[in-house]
Design a protein around this motif. Structure first.
Motif, PDB file in Angstrom:
ATOM      1  N   ASP A  94       4.076   5.239  -5.913  1.00 57.03           N
ATOM      2  CA  ASP A  94       3.951   5.148  -7.379  1.00 57.03           C
ATOM      3  C   ASP A  94       3.191   6.341  -7.946  1.00 57.03           C
ATOM      4  OD1 ASP A  94       5.264   2.705  -7.402  1.00 57.03           O
ATOM      5  OD2 ASP A  94       3.416   1.518  -7.468  1.00 57.03           O
ATOM      6  N   LEU A  95       2.268   6.878  -7.162  1.00 57.89           N
ATOM      7  CA  LEU A  95       1.325   7.870  -7.668  1.00 57.89           C
ATOM      8  C   LEU A  95       1.685   9.307  -7.307  1.00 57.89           C
ATOM      9  CD1 LEU A  95      -1.991   5.962  -6.813  1.00 57.89           C
ATOM     10  CD2 LEU A  95      -0.801   6.029  -9.007  1.00 57.89           C
ATOM     11  N   TYR A  96       2.536   9.529  -6.267  1.00 59.59           N
ATOM     12  CA  TYR A  96       2.787  10.880  -5.769  1.00 59.59           C
ATOM     13  C   TYR A  96       4.282  11.111  -5.525  1.00 59.59           C
ATOM     14  CZ  TYR A  96      -2.231  10.811  -4.788  1.00 59.59           C
ATOM     15  OH  TYR A  96      -3.593  10.713  -4.896  1.00 59.59           O
ATOM     16  N   ASP A  97       4.703  12.395  -5.552  1.00 58.64           N
ATOM     17  CA  ASP A  97       6.072  12.721  -5.174  1.00 58.64           C
ATOM     18  C   ASP A  97       6.218  12.671  -3.653  1.00 58.64           C
ATOM     19  OD1 ASP A  97       5.077  15.106  -4.077  1.00 58.64           O
ATOM     20  OD2 ASP A  97       5.469  16.254  -5.903  1.00 58.64           O
ATOM     21  N   ARG A  98       7.431  13.008  -3.147  1.00 59.63           N
ATOM     22  CA  ARG A  98       7.731  12.755  -1.738  1.00 59.63           C
ATOM     23  C   ARG A  98       6.799  13.490  -0.786  1.00 59.63           C
ATOM     24  NH1 ARG A  98      13.076  14.198   1.876  1.00 59.63           N
ATOM     25  NH2 ARG A  98      12.088  16.249   1.892  1.00 59.63           N
ATOM     26  N   GLU A  99       6.654  14.810  -0.969  1.00 59.39           N
ATOM     27  CA  GLU A  99       5.848  15.577  -0.032  1.00 59.39           C
ATOM     28  C   GLU A  99       4.374  15.181  -0.115  1.00 59.39           C
ATOM     29  OE1 GLU A  99       7.349  17.334   2.162  1.00 59.39           O
ATOM     30  OE2 GLU A  99       9.295  17.128   1.213  1.00 59.39           O
ATOM     31  N   HIS A 100       3.886  14.992  -1.335  1.00 62.68           N
ATOM     32  CA  HIS A 100       2.492  14.569  -1.478  1.00 62.68           C
ATOM     33  C   HIS A 100       2.299  13.143  -0.980  1.00 62.68           C
ATOM     34  CE1 HIS A 100       2.289  18.080  -4.217  1.00 62.68           C
ATOM     35  NE2 HIS A 100       1.036  18.129  -3.809  1.00 62.68           N
ATOM     36  N   ALA A 101       3.325  12.306  -1.143  1.00 64.97           N
ATOM     37  CA  ALA A 101       3.221  10.932  -0.629  1.00 64.97           C
ATOM     38  C   ALA A 101       3.071  10.939   0.890  1.00 64.97           C
ATOM     39  CB  ALA A 101       4.445  10.117  -1.038  1.00 64.97           C
ATOM     40  N   GLY A 137       0.819  -1.206   0.000  1.00 68.10           N
ATOM     41  CA  GLY A 137       0.000   0.000   0.000  1.00 68.10           C
ATOM     42  C   GLY A 137       0.860   1.267   0.000  1.00 68.10           C
ATOM     43  N   ARG A 138       1.948   1.264   0.788  1.00 68.77           N
ATOM     44  CA  ARG A 138       2.857   2.411   0.806  1.00 68.77           C
ATOM     45  C   ARG A 138       3.525   2.594  -0.552  1.00 68.77           C
ATOM     46  NH1 ARG A 138       5.851   0.557   6.411  1.00 68.77           N
ATOM     47  NH2 ARG A 138       4.261   1.249   7.890  1.00 68.77           N
ATOM     48  N   ALA A 139       3.940   1.479  -1.162  1.00 69.60           N
ATOM     49  CA  ALA A 139       4.590   1.570  -2.470  1.00 69.60           C
ATOM     50  C   ALA A 139       3.617   2.076  -3.529  1.00 69.60           C
ATOM     51  CB  ALA A 139       5.138   0.200  -2.864  1.00 69.60           C
ATOM     52  N   ILE A 140       2.364   1.663  -3.457  1.00 70.16           N
ATOM     53  CA  ILE A 140       1.350   2.136  -4.404  1.00 70.16           C
ATOM     54  C   ILE A 140       1.204   3.658  -4.303  1.00 70.16           C
ATOM     55  CG2 ILE A 140      -1.132   2.120  -4.889  1.00 70.16           C
ATOM     56  CD1 ILE A 140      -1.110  -0.875  -4.215  1.00 70.16           C
ATOM     57  N   ILE A 141       1.166   4.173  -3.055  1.00 71.37           N
ATOM     58  CA  ILE A 141       1.063   5.619  -2.874  1.00 71.37           C
ATOM     59  C   ILE A 141       2.270   6.328  -3.484  1.00 71.37           C
ATOM     60  CG2 ILE A 141       1.083   7.452  -1.139  1.00 71.37           C
ATOM     61  CD1 ILE A 141      -0.620   5.629   0.631  1.00 71.37           C
ATOM     62  N   LEU A 187       5.189  11.427  13.138  1.00 70.16           N
ATOM     63  CA  LEU A 187       6.482  10.967  12.636  1.00 70.16           C
ATOM     64  C   LEU A 187       6.410   9.725  11.755  1.00 70.16           C
ATOM     65  CD1 LEU A 187       7.813   8.288  14.327  1.00 70.16           C
ATOM     66  CD2 LEU A 187       7.830   9.988  16.146  1.00 70.16           C
ATOM     67  N   LEU A 188       5.393   8.882  11.925  1.00 64.74           N
ATOM     68  CA  LEU A 188       5.396   7.622  11.186  1.00 64.74           C
ATOM     69  C   LEU A 188       5.157   7.804   9.683  1.00 64.74           C
ATOM     70  CD1 LEU A 188       5.751   4.623  11.323  1.00 64.74           C
ATOM     71  CD2 LEU A 188       3.339   4.375  11.920  1.00 64.74           C
ATOM     72  N   PRO A 189       4.085   8.457   9.237  1.00 63.93           N
ATOM     73  CA  PRO A 189       3.905   8.595   7.786  1.00 63.93           C
ATOM     74  C   PRO A 189       4.989   9.434   7.128  1.00 63.93           C
ATOM     75  CG  PRO A 189       2.282   9.908   8.969  1.00 63.93           C
ATOM     76  CD  PRO A 189       2.966   9.057   9.981  1.00 63.93           C
ATOM     77  N   THR A 190       5.516  10.436   7.824  1.00 62.27           N
ATOM     78  CA  THR A 190       6.571  11.255   7.246  1.00 62.27           C
ATOM     79  C   THR A 190       7.880  10.476   7.128  1.00 62.27           C
ATOM     80  OG1 THR A 190       6.824  12.157   9.489  1.00 62.27           O
ATOM     81  CG2 THR A 190       5.638  13.492   7.894  1.00 62.27           C
ATOM     82  N   SER A 191       8.190   9.651   8.129  1.00 66.21           N
ATOM     83  CA  SER A 191       9.391   8.819   8.053  1.00 66.21           C
ATOM     84  C   SER A 191       9.292   7.811   6.914  1.00 66.21           C
ATOM     85  CB  SER A 191       9.609   8.085   9.378  1.00 66.21           C
ATOM     86  OG  SER A 191       9.813   8.976  10.446  1.00 66.21           O
ATOM     87  N   VAL A 192       8.125   7.193   6.771  1.00 64.81           N
ATOM     88  CA  VAL A 192       7.936   6.223   5.695  1.00 64.81           C
ATOM     89  C   VAL A 192       8.045   6.907   4.334  1.00 64.81           C
ATOM     90  CG1 VAL A 192       6.249   4.693   4.602  1.00 64.81           C
ATOM     91  CG2 VAL A 192       6.568   4.639   7.085  1.00 64.81           C
ATOM     92  N   ALA A 193       7.427   8.076   4.193  1.00 61.65           N
ATOM     93  CA  ALA A 193       7.504   8.806   2.925  1.00 61.65           C
ATOM     94  C   ALA A 193       8.955   9.157   2.593  1.00 61.65           C
ATOM     95  CB  ALA A 193       6.645  10.058   2.981  1.00 61.65           C
ATOM     96  N   GLY A 194       9.730   9.557   3.602  1.00 61.83           N
ATOM     97  CA  GLY A 194      11.139   9.836   3.361  1.00 61.83           C
ATOM     98  C   GLY A 194      11.898   8.602   2.927  1.00 61.83           C
ATOM     99  N   ALA A 195      11.618   7.463   3.556  1.00 59.42           N
ATOM    100  CA  ALA A 195      12.335   6.230   3.229  1.00 59.42           C
ATOM    101  C   ALA A 195      12.039   5.757   1.810  1.00 59.42           C
ATOM    102  CB  ALA A 195      11.980   5.145   4.244  1.00 59.42           C
ATOM    103  N   VAL A 196      10.775   5.797   1.399  1.00 61.71           N
ATOM    104  CA  VAL A 196      10.427   5.270   0.077  1.00 61.71           C
ATOM    105  C   VAL A 196      10.740   6.260  -1.035  1.00 61.71           C
ATOM    106  CG1 VAL A 196       8.626   3.771   1.010  1.00 61.71           C
ATOM    107  CG2 VAL A 196       8.017   6.068   0.203  1.00 61.71           C
TER     108      VAL A 196
END
Length: 376
Positions: A105-112, A99-103, A304-313
């Motif tokens: 796929d569709l958005y850049d870092r900040e929007h992700a 699910g994180r990878a799908i997001i 911190l969790l969604p922002t950390s994940v977005a940074g990692a992916v």
């Protein structure tokens, strides 16, 4: 599915201890090994989704989760139940990882980051509701009914995904690109910033899992409350977590992911300190002092969790599935250890203070990971 299957069984732990006539630590393995199964599976299924696509891996996982939930209904020993839970975790992990990878796929870092925060603010309704559902099912029908429920939901989501989930992975036409998966994996794991984001996600969520591992024993065994009552009180910290995730969906574009990660770590530390001080200072108000400060901890986790994940992916977007898998593996491995350690510490203590100290430790470790790896 991973959140539902994890949290719905927690209120039934004391019942399963009595049912199987075993030590609480053995039954706690149905939670901690479930988390470990999530960790290992994400490390495998993330790269598989980069190679074969998101859709087939998600469908395979949902089918496995449904079958494992069905098998758990008929087990006759704690060992059989643990095996079924591990298989259930392997299948349920695909939705969380991919699910994180799908997001991405569709958005850049900040929007992700905004989208992960928005999605998680909805997904977090499941850990709010799941303990209540589990407590009611356990109280009225027995712990077996919990697995009937999860099996039905797993197979329903599988059918829904079969009909509605599109493929979002855009495969390149460049010959030989897929052969670079190993080098991409090595590049991710050698990046200090990627390691920092992954550790922030893992260490930042560990206070919640520390609470998850110790709170049922404190509430049901020490305080003599029912599993259904624990499920009702569990709504309180989940409100904070959902609010934090929703805030991310609104604040990321303005402040950036790094600022929100830092404030999330700070609030986690503040909440853990307040938790311990309130419990010691207000005897006779145990349920309130245990649960209410978790709103602050949950809000920090939500930042911190969604922002950390977005940074990692976003370090290498072309292998977002692999990045999500490594991040998820790190997160769930640390979470499994945190839950098991918290349950062990509380079982040999006279109160919840060891659990609260452990939560504080992980909050401080999150801030250190951010300062030493991400910000630097």
């Amino acid at each position: 599915m991973s959140s539902l299957s994890l949290n719905i069984l927690v209120p039934a732990i004391p019942s399963m201890v009595a049912k199987f006539a075993t030590d609480p630590a053995n039954v706690q393995l149905t939670i901690s090994l479930y988390l470990l199964g999530l960790a290992v599976a994400q490390l495998v299924f993330g790269p598989l989704s980069d190679r074969f696509g998101r859709r087939p891996v998600v469908l395979m996982g949902l089918a496995l989760a449904g079958l494992a939930g069905t098998a758990a209904i008929f087990v006759t020993s704690i060992a059989g139940l643990i095996i079924a839970r591990v298989c259930q975790s392997l299948g349920a992990s695909t939705g969380q990882t991919i699910g994180r990878a799908i997001i991405r796929d569709l958005y850049d870092r900040e929007h992700a980051a905004s989208m992960i925060g928005l999605v998680t603010s909805v997904v977090v309704l499941m850990p709010m509701v799941a303990p209540l559902i589990g407590g009611i099912l356990d109280t009225l029908l027995g712990w077996e009914s919990i697995f009937v429920f999860t099996a039905v939901v797993s197979l329903t989501v599988f059918a829904w995904a079969m009909l509605a989930l599109p493929e979002t992975r855009k495969f390149s036409a460049v010959p030989g690109e897929r052969s670079h998966l190993r080098s991409d994996f090595a590049a991710l794991t050698s990046s200090p910033k990627f390691i920092g984001y992954a550790l922030c996600a893992a260490l930042g969520s560990a206070p919640f899992f520390s609470f998850l591992g110790g709170a049922p024993h404190v509430v049901v065994t020490m305080l003599g409350r029912t599993s259904a009552e624990y499920g009702l009180w569990f709504f309180v910290p989940s409100i904070g977590f959902m609010s934090g995730n929703f805030a991310v969906s609104r604040l990321t574009a303005r402040f950036g992911i790094n600022t929100l990660i830092w404030w999330g770590a700070v609030l986690t530390v503040v909440g853990a300190l307040l938790n311990a001080f309130a419990y010691l200072a207000l005897p006779g108000w145990e349920m309130a002092t245990i649960f209410l400060p978790q709103i602050i901890v949950g809000f920090g986790n939500g930042l911190l969790l969604p922002t950390s994940v977005a940074g990692a992916v976003s370090i290498r977007p072309q292998v977002a599935g692999t990045a999500s898998g490594i991040t998820g593996f790190t997160q769930m491995a640390i979470a499994a250890g945190a839950a098991q350690l918290s349950g062990h510490l509380v079982a040999h203590a006279s109160g919840p203070i060891p659990m609260m100290v452990q939560m504080l430790f992980f909050g401080i470790a999150t801030a250190a990971a951010f300062l030493l790896l991400v910000r630097r």
